[in-house]
Every structure is written in C-alpha cells, then in structure tokens.
Motif scaffolding. Structure first.
Motif, PDB file in Angstrom:
ATOM      1  N   GLY A   3       0.946  -1.201   0.143  1.00 11.11           N
ATOM      2  CA  GLY A   3      -0.095  -0.025  -0.032  1.00 11.11           C
ATOM      3  C   GLY A   3       0.925   1.099   0.029  1.00 11.11           C
ATOM      4  O   GLY A   3       0.254   2.482  -0.279  1.00 11.11           O
ATOM      5  N   ALA A   4       2.062   1.176   0.286  1.00  8.93           N
ATOM      6  CA  ALA A   4       2.815   2.232   0.329  1.00  8.93           C
ATOM      7  C   ALA A   4       3.152   2.667  -1.158  1.00  8.93           C
ATOM      8  O   ALA A   4       3.025   2.115  -2.042  1.00  8.93           O
ATOM      9  CB  ALA A   4       4.305   2.038   0.826  1.00  8.93           C
ATOM     10  N   LYS A   5       3.263   4.056  -1.116  1.00 10.93           N
ATOM     11  CA  LYS A   5       3.546   4.747  -2.420  1.00 10.93           C
ATOM     12  C   LYS A   5       4.851   5.062  -2.836  1.00 10.93           C
ATOM     13  O   LYS A   5       5.727   5.784  -2.107  1.00 10.93           O
ATOM     14  CB  LYS A   5       2.671   6.259  -2.692  1.00 10.93           C
ATOM     15  N   ILE A   6       5.348   4.455  -3.941  1.00  8.83           N
ATOM     16  CA  ILE A   6       6.721   4.204  -4.436  1.00  8.83           C
ATOM     17  C   ILE A   6       6.892   4.905  -5.583  1.00  8.83           C
ATOM     18  O   ILE A   6       6.110   4.771  -6.720  1.00  8.83           O
ATOM     19  CB  ILE A   6       7.239   3.145  -4.521  1.00  8.83           C
ATOM     20  N   VAL A  20       8.385  -1.449 -11.878  1.00  6.38           N
ATOM     21  CA  VAL A  20       7.063  -1.243 -11.820  1.00  6.38           C
ATOM     22  C   VAL A  20       6.109  -2.372 -11.642  1.00  6.38           C
ATOM     23  O   VAL A  20       5.312  -2.513 -10.821  1.00  6.38           O
ATOM     24  CB  VAL A  20       6.479  -0.079 -12.699  1.00  6.38           C
ATOM     25  N   ALA A  21       6.382  -3.414 -12.512  1.00  3.51           N
ATOM     26  CA  ALA A  21       5.607  -4.482 -12.634  1.00  3.51           C
ATOM     27  C   ALA A  21       5.926  -5.443 -11.351  1.00  3.51           C
ATOM     28  O   ALA A  21       4.611  -5.584 -10.769  1.00  3.51           O
ATOM     29  CB  ALA A  21       5.927  -5.385 -13.759  1.00  3.51           C
ATOM     30  N   TYR A  22       6.942  -5.643 -10.843  1.00  5.31           N
ATOM     31  CA  TYR A  22       7.153  -6.177  -9.809  1.00  5.31           C
ATOM     32  C   TYR A  22       6.758  -5.526  -8.563  1.00  5.31           C
ATOM     33  O   TYR A  22       6.058  -6.312  -7.515  1.00  5.31           O
ATOM     34  CB  TYR A  22       8.705  -6.498  -9.525  1.00  5.31           C
ATOM     35  N   ASP A  27       1.930  -5.274  -4.335  1.00  4.16           N
ATOM     36  CA  ASP A  27       0.579  -4.459  -3.624  1.00  4.16           C
ATOM     37  C   ASP A  27       1.261  -2.815  -3.327  1.00  4.16           C
ATOM     38  O   ASP A  27       0.599  -2.517  -2.698  1.00  4.16           O
ATOM     39  CB  ASP A  27       0.081  -5.125  -2.425  1.00  4.16           C
ATOM     40  N   PHE A  28       2.316  -2.453  -3.924  1.00  2.00           N
ATOM     41  CA  PHE A  28       2.660  -1.243  -3.782  1.00  2.00           C
ATOM     42  C   PHE A  28       2.017  -0.400  -4.783  1.00  2.00           C
ATOM     43  O   PHE A  28       1.690  -0.600  -6.167  1.00  2.00           O
ATOM     44  CB  PHE A  28       4.312  -0.964  -3.970  1.00  2.00           C
TER      45      PHE A  28
END
Length: 382
Positions: A3-6, A20-22, A27-28
């Motif tokens: 849920g964290a925004k990276i 990005v895909a990984y 669930d990021f």
C-alpha cells in the motif's frame, strides 16, 4: 509494507518497467519517471513514501535530485540505484542523505523488496518517534501552563490565607497576642486566630489540619468561616455557644464530619474572662499542649482530648484556670517537634519548656531560641 506509494526514477525503460511491474505485484502503489527533473515534479505533487532513484540520468542526475529532495523533503527515504558499482558513489550518496544504496544489475528482486520494506519501516519508526516527541513537547507545554496556573492559584490562595490571619502583636487591653507561621509547602494546614468577643471576653485558638497543601489550607479557611459564624450568632444574641469551648469543638466536629472533607484537625480553643481573670479552654487533640509561664515556673495546660472531625462520638470538656498577674502562654503546633534535635519526645518537650521559661516573652525571641530564624526545609508547618 503493502500500500505504500513508491516513485521509481530511471532512464532505462526496460529496468523501470520491470521494477514497476514487480512492485505493483507486491501491492505497492507505483509512480514512475524517466529523469530526475520529472521525478522531482512527481515528488512535489504526490509526496511518495519512498523513492528509488538511478544515479546516472539525463537533465538532472541522481546526486542533484538527491540533494534537492533531502533539502525539501527530509523525511522522505531515498534508495539510490547505480550500475557504476563505485564505492565513492555510494559514500557520496549516503553523505547527501540517501537511506540505502543498491547496485545494478538487480538479479534478485526479493533483495530489493526487502531493502524497500526495511527502509519504509525505518521511516515509519522515525515518524512515530518524531510524533511522540511532538506530543511529549505539547504535553510538557500543557503541563507547564497548568503548573503556571496552579502556582498563580496557590499564590492567590496563600495571599487569601495570610489575609485571614489576625494582626500580629494585637493588643486587647492588657493582653497582647502575637503569632508567626512557617509553612512547609506554599499553603499551610496550620492556623491561628484571636478576636474580641465582647467587653468581657477574648477568644483565641490554634489549629493544625491533617495533611498539607491546598486541601488542608481549604479547611483552615472553612474553620475561620465556622468560627466567624459562631461569633456572629453570639453578637446577634442568637446563640452563646462561642463562650463554651467544649461546645464549640463539638459543633466543629459535627460540621467537619458532615461536610465529607476527609480531613480532621487538632485544635485548642480558649476564652479569657477579663473580669474574672480566668481562662476557659478545651483541647481537641492539640499537641504539644500550651505552656503557661508565670515568671517562675512552666505549667502544661489541659488534657489531650480527641481530634476534631475524626470521630462522631468525640466529646470535649471545658476546663478553667485562674491566670497569674503576669504570664506568657505559648502554643506551638507539632511541626516544631520535627525541627528539634533532641532524640526523644520527652527531651523535646523538656527543651520547649526550657525555652519558654528562659524567654523574654516576645515571639521574636522565641523564634530565635527555637532556631526558626534561619532558612529551613520544614517537613511540617510550624
């Protein structure tokens, strides 16, 4: 920490899309940029929880990006990624504020995810720690404000309490009354009063309320109010109880018990009949007992009695004695016993009698002879 925004910033399209895909599969929430300048814009707009940033990029490289972001967003963790594999780059990046440093190629994405989670947990701990310190500082400020108000309230209470004390060195005909109060805290549980009743009677008392501080001081104010009420009833010809010390103590005992104050007091109350030159008194547990010095010997006045406001069955007795032509009557609360160096209670009481018999009768001399004329850390009011 799902849920964290990276935000991932890398000019290599393939690597960036792989990351990005990984991360999305883990669930990021992922944002992406292909250079440092666009990555800076996204950082300012979306405030990511963590940033993955390549070291070598066009328009704005990773070092410049790192320097700007750590200045503008010091709480945002940044993990630098580089394919140069130079120790100096890693050292410089960590000096500028990077939280971690990973080299390309990233052969095991689980290693990257572990580094991300560790960094996010560390950032969360730091945020919680800062929040805790902010809350602690706010609590300390509120506490300091409360203490300031309390000190102001205590100062007002102290002024009120001392205003209720009678005038020092007060003359009633040939009788002189003096008093001195030393407090162990800001407010005192000890109290003394003397007053003119009518043309033939003088009243006086010493009282020591259980405990210390504001609650005990409140009872002294209440005591003053009760005694003033009894006196007013007498002057209005409604009740002559003020002239009967035992009746006064019994009435006070009832009033304090019924008030539910969870406090009691010891009290010696005396009435001087001027025409008869006689003292009428009752002792409600006051100790040490008053000392009467006639110029040649010291006499202990009265029996001990029960405290006031402690037992509903308490009874009190009015006693009397003829007063000598000249005398000094000394009443001291039990706080004095804590200040005397003698080893036993008997020795302390003998010392008090010796001080009284060797005194010139002034309260100033008494204070000096008892060693109360210097700064003292008093355990109890005197």
């Amino acid at each position: 920490m799902p849920g964290a925004k990276i935000l991932t910033i890398d000019d290599e399209w393939v690597l960036r899309k792989t990351l990005v895909a990984y991360l999305e599969d883990s669930d990021f929430e992922v944002l992406e940029a292909d250079n440092g300048r666009s990555g800076l814009d996204l950082t300012r707009q979306h405030h990511p929880d963590l940033i993955l940033c390549d070291l070598m990029m066009p328009e704005m490289d990773g070092m410049e990006f790192l320097e700007i972001v750590t200045r503008e967003f010091p709480d945002t963790p940044i993990v630098m990624i580089s394919g140069m594999n130079r120790l100096s780059d890693a050292i410089n990046a960590l000096k500028l504020g990077a939280w971690d440093y990973i080299t390309k190629p990233i052969e095991d994405m689980a290693v990257l995810e572990h580094a991300i989670n560790q960094t996010l947990e560390r950032a969360e701990l730091l945020r919680n720690n800062r929040q805790y310190h902010r809350e602690l500082e706010a609590s300390n400020r509120r506490l300091e404000e409360s203490l300031t108000r309390l000190r102001a309230d205590e100062e007002a209470g102290r002024r009120l309490q001392f205003q209720l004390l009678p005038e020092d060195h007060k003359l009633y005909g040939e009788f002189q009354f003096s008093r001195h109060l030393l407090t162990s805290l800001y407010l005192s549980g000890d109290f003394v009063d003397y007053f003119f009743i009518d043309n033939n009677h003088l009243g006086f008392y010493i009282a020591d309320v259980s405990g210390h501080g504001v609650p005990s001081a409140f009872v002294t104010v209440l005591l003053k109010s009760y005694m003033s009420r009894y006196l007013e009833l007498y002057r209005q010809h409604k009740n002559e109880g003020i002239l009967n010390p035992a009746r006064v103590l019994k009435r006070l005992n009832h009033n304090i018990l019924s008030g539910g104050l969870d406090k009691y007091l010891t009290m010696f109350f005396g009435i001087i009949n001027i025409e008869q030159n006689r003292l009428y008194y009752a002792n409600g547990g006051q100790f040490p007992q008053p000392l009467l010095f006639d110029g040649s010997q010291v006499e202990v006045i009265g029996s001990k009695g029960l405290p006031v406001g402690l037992f509903d069955f308490a009874e009190y007795q009015t006693e009397s004695l003829e007063l000598p032509p000249r005398f000094t009557m000394t009443m001291i609360s039990d706080g004095i016993l804590e200040t005397l160096p003698q080893p036993t209670l008997r020795d302390k009481l003998a010392h008090l009698a010796s001080v009284v018999s060797g005194d010139d009768g002034s309260i100033e001399s008494l204070i000096q002879r008892l060693g109360l004329d210097r700064p003292l850390d008093l355990p109890d009011d005197v």
